[in-house]
Write a protein that holds these residues in place. Structure first.
Motif, PDB file in Angstrom:
ATOM      1  N   SER A  67      96.548 -24.570  35.359  1.00 56.39           N
ATOM      2  CA  SER A  67      97.601 -25.433  35.891  1.00 56.39           C
ATOM      3  C   SER A  67      97.434 -26.859  35.394  1.00 56.39           C
ATOM      4  N   PHE A 121      99.075 -30.857  36.375  1.00 57.57           N
ATOM      5  CA  PHE A 121      99.775 -31.554  37.446  1.00 57.57           C
ATOM      6  C   PHE A 121     100.330 -32.888  36.946  1.00 57.57           C
ATOM      7  N   GLU A 147     103.349 -29.061  39.759  1.00 61.47           N
ATOM      8  CA  GLU A 147     102.300 -28.155  39.261  1.00 61.47           C
ATOM      9  C   GLU A 147     102.937 -27.221  38.251  1.00 61.47           C
TER      10      GLU A 147
END
Length: 271
Positions: A177, A179, A199
């Motif tokens: 991930s 962000f 995200e």
């Protein structure tokens, strides 16, 4: 104005603090005092007992674990902003912490205080939801851990019991991930009128977590079309799923703007 008279306790360690809360469950906890003290001075809050935990150095830490980072409740906002470990593993958290108030506020305000107060315009409650953090809580009954998404129950309301205090958080590291973060405030240091964390898993899946737009953090999983107009249409639809506390149309427009900015920041970290 001055606060009403109150009993004052300054525990030497966490065990002492927990015992005070057990005997005085209505006690208010003083950590950074950036919200509590003004409310007491205006007599909006009149605690009979004040539990001053500012001396509990055992709650002031940032450390690496097998799962991610553990951060103590007494970690100051400025230390979050400056921490090498936070910058290395969660640059979006360091960035958000740097947007909290002014330098003097960041030097006194604490992570635990911000989470416990649960101001809907605050960056850190939404950051904890976006980053899938677990919140660690202690009481005389022991300790428990609550996912951040379940901890915030609404406007200035959390899952924290009257004899409990937040001791820290753990944030899991994700290799898949990225962000991004963005917020809009009228002036530097003001509370954000709207903010968002995005995200991204890959380039087209993930979630948006908003703050400042309703009574608490608002997380929505979604797909992110590559076309900007289509993506903003998705954000517009998502903003219809929460209820702004005031100026709903204005707040929803801001929510779309900050979500797109946060998306661009997250996408930039994929490069």
């Amino acid at each position: 104005m001055k606060p009403v008279a109150f009993d004052y306790y300054r525990p030497e360690n966490l065990a002492d603090a927990v015992q005070v809360l057990q005997s005085s469950p209505q006690a208010k906890i003083l950590a950074g005092g950036q919200s509590l003290i003004p409310m007491m001075n205006f007599r909006l809050m009149r605690p009979e007992t004040l539990l001053d935990i500012t001396g509990l150095t055992e709650l002031d830490y940032v450390e690496r674990t097998d799962r991610g980072l553990r951060i103590g409740a007494l970690t100051r906002h400025q230390n979050l902003h400056m921490s090498k470990l936070v910058h290395e593993h969660f640059p979006v958290l360091a960035e958000a912490a740097g947007e909290i108030g002014h330098w003097a506020i960041r030097n006194r305000g604490t992570l635990g205080g911000s989470l416990t107060h649960a101001d809907p315009a605050s960056e850190l409650p939404a950051a904890m939801v976006a980053l899938h953090a677990d919140i660690e809580i202690a009481s005389s009954d022991g300790t428990r851990t609550v996912p951040a998404e379940e901890f915030f129950l609404g406007f200035l309301t959390t899952d924290l019991g009257p004899n409990e205090l937040v001791t820290g958080i753990e944030v899991p590291v994700s290799d898949t991930s990225q962000f991004g973060f963005s917020e809009f405030a009228r002036r530097p240091g003001d509370f954000a009128l709207a903010g968002a964390f995005v995200e991204l898993h890959g380039t087209d899946r993930g979630a948006v977590t908003w703050f400042g737009v309703s009574g608490g953090p608002e997380r929505r999983e979604t797909r992110f079309p590559q076309n900007r107009q289509e993506r903003e249409a998705v954000f517009i639809d998502l903003t219809q799923t929460f209820d702004p506390l005031d100026e709903p149309e204005y707040k929803r427009r801001l929510a779309v703007t900050v979500a797109e900015d946060a998306y661009q920041n997250a996408a930039g970290r994929l490069d």
